[in-house]
Design an enzyme around this catalytic site. Sequence first.
Site, mmCIF file in Angstrom:
data_model
loop_
_atom_site.group_PDB
_atom_site.id
_atom_site.type_symbol
_atom_site.label_atom_id
_atom_site.label_comp_id
_atom_site.label_asym_id
_atom_site.label_seq_id
_atom_site.Cartn_x
_atom_site.Cartn_y
_atom_site.Cartn_z
ATOM 1 N N ARG A 292 0.853 -1.171 0.000
ATOM 2 C CA ARG A 292 0.000 0.000 0.000
ATOM 3 C C ARG A 292 0.904 1.240 0.000
ATOM 4 N NH1 ARG A 292 2.366 1.880 3.833
ATOM 5 N NH2 ARG A 292 0.851 3.538 3.939
ATOM 6 N N GLY A 293 0.271 2.402 -0.174
ATOM 7 C CA GLY A 293 1.029 3.622 -0.371
ATOM 8 C C GLY A 293 1.114 3.907 -1.859
ATOM 9 N N ARG B 174 -7.197 -0.449 -7.078
ATOM 10 C CA ARG B 174 -7.507 0.587 -6.089
ATOM 11 C C ARG B 174 -7.773 1.888 -6.829
ATOM 12 N NH1 ARG B 174 -4.567 0.976 -0.436
ATOM 13 N NH2 ARG B 174 -6.624 1.819 0.031
ATOM 14 N N ASP C 206 -2.136 10.614 -1.706
ATOM 15 C CA ASP C 206 -2.423 9.645 -2.759
ATOM 16 C C ASP C 206 -2.830 10.318 -4.061
ATOM 17 O OD1 ASP C 206 -2.758 6.562 -1.617
ATOM 18 O OD2 ASP C 206 -2.890 8.116 -0.091
ATOM 19 N N LYS D 114 -4.957 9.678 3.553
ATOM 20 C CA LYS D 114 -5.634 8.735 4.436
ATOM 21 C C LYS D 114 -6.681 9.435 5.285
ATOM 22 C CE LYS D 114 -5.090 5.227 4.330
ATOM 23 N NZ LYS D 114 -5.860 4.272 3.501
#
EC number: 5.3.1.23
Length: 357
Positions: free
Chosen positions: A52-53, A95, A243, A254
Amino acid sequence: MTATSGYTVETLRWKNDAIEMIDQRLLPGTKAYVRCDTAACVAAAIRNMVIRGAPAIGVAAAYGIALEARHLKAAFSGQFQTGLDQAFDLLAQSRPTAVNLFWALNRMQLLRRSLSPLEPFEITERLLAEAHAIHKEDIRINQAMGAYGASLLPDGARVMTHCNAGALATAGHGTALGVFRSAVAAGKRLSVIANETRPFLQGARLTAWEMVQENIPVTLITDNMAGHLMQTGGIDAIVVGTDRVAANGDVANKIGTYMIAVLAKRHDIPFYVACPLSTIDLTLETGADIPIEERDINEVKGFRECIWAPEGVSIRNPAFDVTPAELVTALITEKGIITNDRLMAKELKSVVENSPA
């Protein structure tokens, strides 16, 4: 505790004709790698939060395309191209919020199209070389970003961060945590306040783990303690990752980041966003256009085997929120600092397109 900068987190690596990724769901208790040799495996790893990231997702997706090409290279040209089309579609659906995913896939797609007259074997080799290049570039970008960001933090600063924007969220070094690493390497004394980051606990499990590995002083707090620490003078600056950034400078990060930015504004604390230029999406006018991923409600019900929510309760689980540009003190990029006055003057497009290499 003496801070050092010698620890290296190898978030993902190419090994034995496959990509290996740290399974971030198991940290900090277990450090183990998941091995993928197909696009489907990489897509599942992204979707299920093995990796993730935003920057790390982009690098993984590039390798996913290269891996699928390796599987298809013995096929006829038509089958090869059709198989790659399916791989691009699958990875694009893994995603929705992290723009680096689409940036990396677009880069691989442009190369693939430019190579279309070549045989599948030659295309495969070039796609893998491009994935390796994206991997190495991400580390260089993070190091450059870290150097710029380090200049914003005074010696002795107490800096808050939210979620994990460290080496684990990238190919290495990190974005927000890369700023901390670079500041420490430059001889500055820092102490980090890590918000635990409900509901997936990236701050508690990942950011705290990275800082402990590197002997950078870190204090873990629950998300709802952030305002108290700001109010009582315990925070000098806030640095987070992102993101996706819209053309007007609105920032998606987030869930919980918007709350922290509002509190920072109230208490006159600088709020910095570490942001590689690949994360800026000039196709979206404002943050209202950024797709916000809704994740599995079981992440809110509890953690692993421990369930604390009653059966039958309604649950929401948006994974990101949007912080308006007016709350951002500056974006830290690999080409320099984009200050708030430039964001508010709607100069972001020209800054991105005209920044010197």
